[in-house]
Design an enzyme around this catalytic site. Structure first.
Site, PDB file in Angstrom:
ATOM      1  N   ARG A 114     -12.401  -3.612  -3.145  1.00 19.25           N
ATOM      2  CA  ARG A 114     -13.441  -3.149  -2.232  1.00 19.25           C
ATOM      3  C   ARG A 114     -14.524  -2.426  -3.029  1.00 19.25           C
ATOM      4  O   ARG A 114     -14.249  -1.735  -4.000  1.00 19.25           O
ATOM      5  CB  ARG A 114     -12.862  -2.179  -1.204  1.00 19.25           C
ATOM      6  CG  ARG A 114     -12.045  -2.827  -0.108  1.00 19.25           C
ATOM      7  CD  ARG A 114     -11.622  -1.794   0.929  1.00 19.25           C
ATOM      8  NE  ARG A 114     -10.587  -0.893   0.429  1.00 19.25           N
ATOM      9  CZ  ARG A 114     -10.794   0.352   0.049  1.00 19.25           C
ATOM     10  NH1 ARG A 114     -12.019   0.871   0.097  1.00 19.25           N
ATOM     11  NH2 ARG A 114      -9.800   1.108  -0.385  1.00 19.25           N
ATOM     12  N   TYR A 263     -13.617 -11.180  -2.413  1.00 16.97           N
ATOM     13  CA  TYR A 263     -12.385 -10.382  -2.389  1.00 16.97           C
ATOM     14  C   TYR A 263     -12.021  -9.992  -0.957  1.00 16.97           C
ATOM     15  O   TYR A 263     -12.885  -9.693  -0.135  1.00 16.97           O
ATOM     16  CB  TYR A 263     -12.547  -9.128  -3.253  1.00 16.97           C
ATOM     17  CG  TYR A 263     -11.448  -8.116  -3.009  1.00 16.97           C
ATOM     18  CD1 TYR A 263     -10.177  -8.311  -3.536  1.00 16.97           C
ATOM     19  CD2 TYR A 263     -11.653  -7.017  -2.191  1.00 16.97           C
ATOM     20  CE1 TYR A 263      -9.151  -7.422  -3.273  1.00 16.97           C
ATOM     21  CE2 TYR A 263     -10.640  -6.114  -1.924  1.00 16.97           C
ATOM     22  CZ  TYR A 263      -9.392  -6.320  -2.471  1.00 16.97           C
ATOM     23  OH  TYR A 263      -8.371  -5.434  -2.200  1.00 16.97           O
ATOM     24  N   LYS A 272     -10.678  -4.184   7.185  1.00 17.36           N
ATOM     25  CA  LYS A 272     -11.233  -2.835   7.228  1.00 17.36           C
ATOM     26  C   LYS A 272     -12.559  -2.785   8.007  1.00 17.36           C
ATOM     27  O   LYS A 272     -12.830  -1.834   8.736  1.00 17.36           O
ATOM     28  CB  LYS A 272     -11.458  -2.305   5.811  1.00 17.36           C
ATOM     29  CG  LYS A 272     -10.263  -2.419   4.879  1.00 17.36           C
ATOM     30  CD  LYS A 272      -9.063  -1.621   5.322  1.00 17.36           C
ATOM     31  CE  LYS A 272      -8.019  -1.575   4.220  1.00 17.36           C
ATOM     32  NZ  LYS A 272      -6.759  -0.963   4.628  1.00 17.36           N
ATOM     33  N   HIS A 292      -6.013   3.950  10.015  1.00 17.03           N
ATOM     34  CA  HIS A 292      -5.448   3.370   8.795  1.00 17.03           C
ATOM     35  C   HIS A 292      -3.986   3.805   8.702  1.00 17.03           C
ATOM     36  O   HIS A 292      -3.629   4.662   7.899  1.00 17.03           O
ATOM     37  CB  HIS A 292      -6.268   3.865   7.603  1.00 17.03           C
ATOM     38  CG  HIS A 292      -5.938   3.211   6.303  1.00 17.03           C
ATOM     39  ND1 HIS A 292      -6.144   3.835   5.090  1.00 17.03           N
ATOM     40  CD2 HIS A 292      -5.429   1.993   6.003  1.00 17.03           C
ATOM     41  CE1 HIS A 292      -5.780   3.034   4.102  1.00 17.03           C
ATOM     42  NE2 HIS A 292      -5.336   1.918   4.641  1.00 17.03           N
ATOM     43  N   SER A 314      -4.498   3.785   0.398  1.00 17.38           N
ATOM     44  CA  SER A 314      -4.028   2.516  -0.165  1.00 17.38           C
ATOM     45  C   SER A 314      -3.197   2.770  -1.411  1.00 17.38           C
ATOM     46  O   SER A 314      -3.490   3.667  -2.203  1.00 17.38           O
ATOM     47  CB  SER A 314      -5.221   1.624  -0.514  1.00 17.38           C
ATOM     48  OG  SER A 314      -5.929   1.264   0.643  1.00 17.38           O
ATOM     49  N   CYS A 316      -0.240   3.951  -1.720  1.00 19.20           N
ATOM     50  CA  CYS A 316       0.561   5.183  -1.714  1.00 19.20           C
ATOM     51  C   CYS A 316       1.882   5.002  -0.979  1.00 19.20           C
ATOM     52  O   CYS A 316       2.482   5.975  -0.529  1.00 19.20           O
ATOM     53  CB  CYS A 316      -0.230   6.322  -1.091  1.00 19.20           C
ATOM     54  SG  CYS A 316      -1.455   7.054  -2.191  1.00 19.20           S
ATOM     55  N   ASP A 339      -0.456  -1.363   7.835  1.00 16.60           N
ATOM     56  CA  ASP A 339      -1.776  -0.912   7.381  1.00 16.60           C
ATOM     57  C   ASP A 339      -2.672  -0.324   8.464  1.00 16.60           C
ATOM     58  O   ASP A 339      -3.366   0.651   8.224  1.00 16.60           O
ATOM     59  CB  ASP A 339      -2.502  -2.077   6.706  1.00 16.60           C
ATOM     60  CG  ASP A 339      -3.698  -1.623   5.877  1.00 16.60           C
ATOM     61  OD1 ASP A 339      -3.603  -0.567   5.222  1.00 16.60           O
ATOM     62  OD2 ASP A 339      -4.725  -2.322   5.878  1.00 16.60           O
ATOM     63  N   ARG A 436      -3.033  -8.860  -5.100  1.00 11.60           N
ATOM     64  CA  ARG A 436      -2.570  -8.847  -3.709  1.00 11.60           C
ATOM     65  C   ARG A 436      -1.698 -10.046  -3.350  1.00 11.60           C
ATOM     66  O   ARG A 436      -1.788 -11.107  -3.947  1.00 11.60           O
ATOM     67  CB  ARG A 436      -3.786  -8.858  -2.778  1.00 11.60           C
ATOM     68  CG  ARG A 436      -4.690  -7.631  -2.901  1.00 11.60           C
ATOM     69  CD  ARG A 436      -4.130  -6.449  -2.167  1.00 11.60           C
ATOM     70  NE  ARG A 436      -4.915  -5.232  -2.361  1.00 11.60           N
ATOM     71  CZ  ARG A 436      -4.920  -4.217  -1.507  1.00 11.60           C
ATOM     72  NH1 ARG A 436      -4.189  -4.274  -0.407  1.00 11.60           N
ATOM     73  NH2 ARG A 436      -5.640  -3.140  -1.755  1.00 11.60           N
TER      74      ARG A 436
END
Length: 654
Positions: A114, A263, A272, A292, A314, A316, A339, A436
């Site tokens: 991102r 991406y 998002k 989130h 993200s 974590c 997510d 990913r």
């Protein structure tokens, strides 16, 4: 990507004459694009079956972007197979033959995450989008652009951006099709990789159009920004324009315009962009929450089940927690989502949540059979991998996995015979740190039976957390809802690889939403606080967790992963009003002996794990106050300011 038709159905082939001489604007501000009349070939789907609102949107954007052909996606297996075959033929993806229907894409190394610095919200009033920073401080809670400046930026990019390519029309639903909690979008893109990924991440195809009818929808325009013929060859057969990338949100039009990046976070606009940024604005206006957060269900040995939502930045541990195998006997965890959570109070005052997505877009490095066996089981088929390493036997590999014996590894930069090394240079790693997997949620072996429930699952606890190597205890509970909102607002965590930040520094990441706020963070806090004023609501308890605290020797104090079930067990009991907590200056923490450590193989220093160093917390208060003062300034709600004052007083008496 998008270089030609994937499917040709002569029975439904339609030729549509679009005249390009009208007033056309990408974001609704007046402007004129002069273009000679042109015929666009609709090579898949029936253009005349589109509802008038959808048809007009496609026509308007086709006039601007000037694709060679138009493909209306139906979401079928046949369509997907032919798109994947086309992508393989073009060198965009390659099959991982060790698995069923699994594919590997390697992006241009300039297009791997991102791009927060190029992600903007455009509204007439800047303060609607971001607070005014104090004393000229650099604002960190979003980027605003005026409608006129955005129009100029879009006019410099989108006209003619799809020449020679196919414009794919993707009707998609965020949430189960037809659910009162769901929302519908139409994405236009010139990337077949995006189509294949959106088919995994959303409910996509003809049923969505049938459900939508002629109602309004979120408009999502995406172009990789490389019309044909290209001026120079694409790197890794991955066309993009990183120098001119922009991801723009226009709330007034319910519109997203993304240019220059293929991406996922920049191009899968349901994720998002829609689910959090525009979704947050829609949620504010309609009285619900777009967050989130993962959603999990946990069942205790008595068969009692509760649902918990949790917000972590993200990378974590959201996916690991959502798919946990508990070590505590008799406990079971099931995954609703890893997510994003859309949450709304029902008629009985219960907070109900859905996962608006249909897939997992997970960070690969660190995922393994030891850390997350359920994720590893999920990705064995029907998965698109991006920027991971490839093994000579047709498998995937990344840091954190056991290296297969007797196979060679080709890293994400296509370097053959890669060998393990200690380099921190991402180019020398097996997989990019933000590589990913994009995989269907339905394949998860512990997917919750109610994960597609149209009414959502009842949330009884909300957890906040992040990577805090020092000072922050394993778990604590807020004193009340207002204090819980403060805990979310004061979240800090080490930075992640999901965006362009380098290195590990402690960053403020309120609600794990810092990159995803669609409107002024101060107003967002007021929206959260307002939930308490609703009549007859049953507010969830709020907790803060930290799996990542380290000893003075730099070793993790808590084993994490499946052992985190011991924390969930304590939260479960607190929801049931069990007297197993004691008050501390920062919130309620477990009483000595309250955490169930039976069978824990590693010795844990509970005293250090729950210690509250006064010096640390004094500095924490100062850091949070400085952040609130500089970043939120006059928009900070009085309730949150009073919670910070209360913490400061309690810490001073430690």
């Amino acid at each position: 990507m998008g270089e030609g038709p994937a499917v040709e159905e002569t029975s439904t082939k339609v030729l549509k004459q679009f005249s390009g001489t009208g007033g056309i604007s990408v974001n609704g501000v007046s402007g004129i694009i002069h273009k000679n009349s042109r015929t666009f070939s609709v090579i898949h789907g029936d253009f005349n079956r589109l509802a008038p609102n959808v048809k007009k949107y496609v026509e308007d954007k086709a006039k601007v972007c000037q694709p060679e052909t138009i493909h209306i996606c139906d979401g079928s297996d046949r369509e997907n197979e032919e798109l994947l075959a086309m992508l393989q033929k073009g060198g965009v993806i390659k099959p991982l033959k060790k698995y069923k229907n699994c594919w590997l894409a390697r992006t241009d190394p300039a297009d791997v995450a991102r791009v927060e610095s190029k992600t903007i919200i455009s509204t007439p009033n800047q303060r609607d989008t971001i607070p005014t920073p104090k004393n000229g401080a650099n604002g960190q809670l979003g980027k605003w652009m005026s409608p006129s400046d955005l129009q100029k930026a879009l006019d410099e990019r989108f006209p003619g951006s799809m020449k020679g390519r196919t414009m794919y029309v993707i009707p998609f639903s965020m949430g189960p099709v037809g659910s009162p909690l769901s929302k519908i979008g139409i994405q236009l893109t010139d990337s077949a990789y995006v189509v294949a990924s959106m088919r995994i991440m959303t409910r996509m195809g003809r049923p969505v159009l049938d459900t939508l009818g002629n109602n309004d929808f979120v408009r999502c325009l995406h172009s990789i920004g490389q019309p044909l013929p290209m001026k120079k060859p694409a790197v890794n057969n991955w066309p993009c324009d990183p120098d001119r990338t922009i991801i723009a949100h226009i709330p007034e039009n319910n519109e997203i315009c993304s240019f220059g990046s293929g991406y996922g976070g920049n191009s899968l606009l349901g994720k998002k962009c829609f689910a959090l940024r525009l979704g947050g604005i829609i949620a504010r206006d309609e009285g619900w929450l777009a967050e989130h957060m993962l959603i999990l269900g946990i069942t205790n040995p008595k068969g009692e089940k509760k649902y918990i939502a949790a917000a972590f930045p993200s990378a974590c541990g959201k996916t690991n927690l959502a798919m946990m195998n508990p070590t505590l006997p008799g406990y079971k965890v099931e995954c609703v989502g890893d997510d994003i959570a859309w949450m709304r109070f029902d008629s009985e005052g219960r907070l109900r949540a859905i996962n608006p997505e249909a897939g997992f877009f997970g960070v690969a490095p660190g995922t393994s059979d030891s850390t997350n066996p359920n994720a590893m089981a999920t990705i064995q088929e029907n998965t698109i991998f991006t920027n991971v390493a490839e093994t000579s036997d047709g498998g995937f590999y990344w840091e954190g996995m056991d290296l297969p014996k007797g196979v060679r590894v080709i890293n994400w930069r296509n370097k053959e015979d890669w060998v393990p090394n200690s380099s921190k240079d991402k180019n020398e790693m097996a997989a990019h740190p933000n590589s990913r997997f994009c995989t269907p949620a339905s394949q998860c072996p512990i997917i919750d039976p109610a994960w597609e429930s149209s009414e959502g699952v009842p949330i009884e606890a909300i957890m906040f957390g992040g990577r805090r190597p020092k000072g922050v205890p394993l778990v604590y509970e807020s004193f009340n809802w207002q204090h819980g909102v403060f805990l979310g607002a004061a979240m800090r965590s080490e930075s992640t690889s999901a965006a362009e930040h380098e290195g590990k520094v402690i960053m403020h990441d309120p609600f794990a939403m810092r990159p995803f706020f669609g409107y002024n963070f101060g107003h967002y806090l007021s929206h959260w606080l307002s939930m308490e004023r609703r009549p007859n609501v049953k507010l969830p308890k709020v907790f803060h967790v930290n799996w990542f605290r380290k000893s003075s020797e730099g070793k993790f104090l808590w084993p994490g992963f499946g052992e985190n079930a011991r924390v969930l067990d304590w939260i479960f009991r607190r929801i049931n009003k069990e007297d197993c907590a004691t008050e501390s200056p920062i919130g309620f923490i477990p009483k000595p002996g309250a955490l169930n450590l039976d069978g824990l193989k590693e010795k844990v220093d509970m005293e250090e794990l729950f210690s509250l160093p006064k010096d640390f917390w004094s500095k924490e208060v100062d850091a949070v106050k400085k952040y609130f003062d500089e970043q939120v300034n006059d928009d900070l709600p009085e309730e949150v300011a009073s919670e910070l004052d209360g913490l400061k007083k309690r810490v001073s008496h430690m």
